[in-house]
Design a protein around this motif. Structure first.
Motif, mmCIF file in Angstrom:
data_model
loop_
_atom_site.group_PDB
_atom_site.id
_atom_site.type_symbol
_atom_site.label_atom_id
_atom_site.label_comp_id
_atom_site.label_asym_id
_atom_site.label_seq_id
_atom_site.Cartn_x
_atom_site.Cartn_y
_atom_site.Cartn_z
ATOM 1 N N ALA A 50 0.820 -1.204 0.000
ATOM 2 C CA ALA A 50 0.000 0.000 0.000
ATOM 3 C C ALA A 50 0.859 1.262 0.000
ATOM 4 C CB ALA A 50 -0.926 0.005 1.207
ATOM 5 N N THR A 51 1.989 1.226 0.705
ATOM 6 C CA THR A 51 2.868 2.393 0.758
ATOM 7 C C THR A 51 3.381 2.746 -0.634
ATOM 8 O OG1 THR A 51 3.533 1.877 3.015
ATOM 9 C CG2 THR A 51 4.994 3.313 1.756
ATOM 10 N N GLY A 52 3.791 1.745 -1.390
ATOM 11 C CA GLY A 52 4.264 1.999 -2.758
ATOM 12 C C GLY A 52 3.158 2.533 -3.648
ATOM 13 N N LEU A 53 1.969 1.967 -3.529
ATOM 14 C CA LEU A 53 0.836 2.428 -4.344
ATOM 15 C C LEU A 53 0.414 3.836 -3.945
ATOM 16 C CD1 LEU A 53 -1.227 -0.872 -4.397
ATOM 17 C CD2 LEU A 53 -0.016 0.171 -6.324
ATOM 18 N N ARG A 54 0.451 4.127 -2.653
ATOM 19 C CA ARG A 54 0.101 5.485 -2.201
ATOM 20 C C ARG A 54 1.118 6.507 -2.686
ATOM 21 N NH1 ARG A 54 -1.420 3.073 3.358
ATOM 22 N NH2 ARG A 54 -3.688 2.954 3.188
ATOM 23 N N ARG A 55 2.387 6.101 -2.747
ATOM 24 C CA ARG A 55 3.426 6.999 -3.251
ATOM 25 C C ARG A 55 3.141 7.344 -4.714
ATOM 26 N NH1 ARG A 55 7.675 3.818 -3.163
ATOM 27 N NH2 ARG A 55 7.799 3.951 -0.908
ATOM 28 N N GLU A 56 2.815 6.328 -5.500
ATOM 29 C CA GLU A 56 2.488 6.568 -6.906
ATOM 30 C C GLU A 56 1.236 7.430 -7.040
ATOM 31 O OE1 GLU A 56 2.401 2.970 -9.261
ATOM 32 O OE2 GLU A 56 3.986 2.111 -8.023
ATOM 33 N N SER A 57 0.270 7.191 -6.180
ATOM 34 C CA SER A 57 -0.957 7.973 -6.197
ATOM 35 C C SER A 57 -0.692 9.428 -5.805
ATOM 36 C CB SER A 57 -1.983 7.344 -5.251
ATOM 37 O OG SER A 57 -3.157 8.095 -5.229
ATOM 38 N N ALA A 58 0.200 9.634 -4.844
ATOM 39 C CA ALA A 58 0.556 11.003 -4.432
ATOM 40 C C ALA A 58 1.264 11.745 -5.567
ATOM 41 C CB ALA A 58 1.432 10.972 -3.183
ATOM 42 N N GLN A 59 2.142 11.043 -6.285
ATOM 43 C CA GLN A 59 2.802 11.658 -7.443
ATOM 44 C C GLN A 59 1.773 12.034 -8.498
ATOM 45 O OE1 GLN A 59 5.586 8.671 -8.649
ATOM 46 N NE2 GLN A 59 7.140 9.285 -7.155
ATOM 47 N N LEU A 60 0.809 11.171 -8.689
ATOM 48 C CA LEU A 60 -0.272 11.433 -9.638
ATOM 49 C C LEU A 60 -1.090 12.647 -9.207
ATOM 50 C CD1 LEU A 60 -1.849 10.480 -12.117
ATOM 51 C CD2 LEU A 60 -3.053 8.887 -10.644
ATOM 52 N N GLN A 61 -1.372 12.759 -7.918
ATOM 53 C CA GLN A 61 -2.120 13.899 -7.389
ATOM 54 C C GLN A 61 -1.336 15.197 -7.594
ATOM 55 O OE1 GLN A 61 -5.273 14.011 -6.039
ATOM 56 N NE2 GLN A 61 -4.963 16.205 -6.140
ATOM 57 N N ARG A 62 -0.018 15.159 -7.362
ATOM 58 C CA ARG A 62 0.802 16.359 -7.581
ATOM 59 C C ARG A 62 0.813 16.762 -9.046
ATOM 60 N NH1 ARG A 62 3.898 13.953 -3.547
ATOM 61 N NH2 ARG A 62 5.220 12.888 -5.045
ATOM 62 N N LEU A 63 0.897 15.771 -9.933
ATOM 63 C CA LEU A 63 0.869 16.061 -11.366
ATOM 64 C C LEU A 63 -0.475 16.668 -11.752
ATOM 65 C CD1 LEU A 63 2.370 15.868 -14.062
ATOM 66 C CD2 LEU A 63 1.396 13.573 -14.331
ATOM 67 N N TYR A 64 -1.556 16.109 -11.226
ATOM 68 C CA TYR A 64 -2.885 16.657 -11.488
ATOM 69 C C TYR A 64 -2.974 18.106 -11.021
ATOM 70 C CZ TYR A 64 -7.737 17.852 -10.797
ATOM 71 O OH TYR A 64 -8.927 18.523 -10.809
ATOM 72 N N THR A 65 -2.487 18.383 -9.822
ATOM 73 C CA THR A 65 -2.534 19.742 -9.276
ATOM 74 C C THR A 65 -1.758 20.705 -10.163
ATOM 75 O OG1 THR A 65 -2.730 18.855 -7.045
ATOM 76 C CG2 THR A 65 -2.031 21.150 -7.245
ATOM 77 N N SER A 66 -0.613 20.255 -10.646
ATOM 78 C CA SER A 66 0.198 21.083 -11.530
ATOM 79 C C SER A 66 -0.526 21.371 -12.846
ATOM 80 C CB SER A 66 1.517 20.373 -11.811
ATOM 81 O OG SER A 66 2.261 21.048 -12.782
ATOM 82 N N TYR A 67 -1.104 20.336 -13.438
ATOM 83 C CA TYR A 67 -1.810 20.504 -14.697
ATOM 84 C C TYR A 67 -3.095 21.319 -14.530
ATOM 85 C CZ TYR A 67 0.922 16.871 -17.139
ATOM 86 O OH TYR A 67 1.903 16.144 -17.739
ATOM 87 N N ALA A 68 -3.778 21.143 -13.426
ATOM 88 C CA ALA A 68 -5.116 21.717 -13.257
ATOM 89 C C ALA A 68 -5.104 23.211 -12.977
ATOM 90 C CB ALA A 68 -5.858 20.993 -12.135
ATOM 91 N N ARG A 69 -3.965 23.798 -12.784
ATOM 92 C CA ARG A 69 -3.915 25.247 -12.510
ATOM 93 C C ARG A 69 -4.600 26.061 -13.597
ATOM 94 N NH1 ARG A 69 1.850 24.453 -10.629
ATOM 95 N NH2 ARG A 69 1.569 24.178 -8.398
ATOM 96 N N ASN A 70 -4.412 25.646 -14.829
ATOM 97 C CA ASN A 70 -5.022 26.363 -15.955
ATOM 98 C C ASN A 70 -6.102 25.523 -16.629
ATOM 99 O OD1 ASN A 70 -3.283 28.591 -15.657
ATOM 100 N ND2 ASN A 70 -1.676 27.494 -16.754
ATOM 101 N N GLY A 71 -6.550 24.475 -15.983
ATOM 102 C CA GLY A 71 -7.517 23.572 -16.600
ATOM 103 C C GLY A 71 -6.778 22.508 -17.389
ATOM 104 N N LEU A 72 -7.378 21.359 -17.513
ATOM 105 C CA LEU A 72 -6.724 20.242 -18.191
ATOM 106 C C LEU A 72 -6.999 20.270 -19.687
ATOM 107 C CD1 LEU A 72 -7.627 17.338 -15.749
ATOM 108 C CD2 LEU A 72 -5.498 18.611 -15.871
#
Length: 123
Positions: A70-92
């Protein structure tokens, strides 16, 4: 004298009303905009990431995956969330949505593989 003003006012209202309706419609549906950001894409991806985190937590609670997995999967999910946050600033855009969708699918596949391998070890 009253008739020309009424016609001009009606034409002005029609021109502004149709213009705003036409510009508002593309934002409502994700498939009408080729590369422009849309709220539909943002909401769908955000929901998929949230659901992914929920599925990881559920798998841990049901003991189908170990805490280490679960720790490894959560790490990947957190990276995905950060990428989403970065992309979503101006809309996807469509390209960003496709990138995020591929990453979500990859983590979902990894979660499925971890649940089904029954070795309780990462990988």
């Amino acid at each position: 004298m009253r008739k020309p003003i009424l016609i001009a006012a009606t034409a002005l209202i029609a021109a502004t009303g149709f213009g705003s309706a036409a510009s508002a419609q593309p934002m409502a549906y994700g498939h009408h905009n080729a590369g422009r950001p849309t709220p539909v894409r943002d909401a769908n991806i955000r929901n998929d990431i949230w659901q992914l985190n929920r599925n990881i937590d559920r798998a841990v609670a049901r003991r189908t995956i170990s805490n280490r997995e679960a720790t490894g999967l959560r790490r990947e999910s957190a990276q995905l969330q950060r990428l989403y946050t970065s992309y979503a600033r101006n809309g996807l855009t469509r390209a960003e949505t496709n990138t995020l969708r591929a990453r979500v699918d990859r983590v979902q596949y990894a979660l499925r593989a971890e649940r089904n391998d029954r070795d309780r070890r990462r990988g």
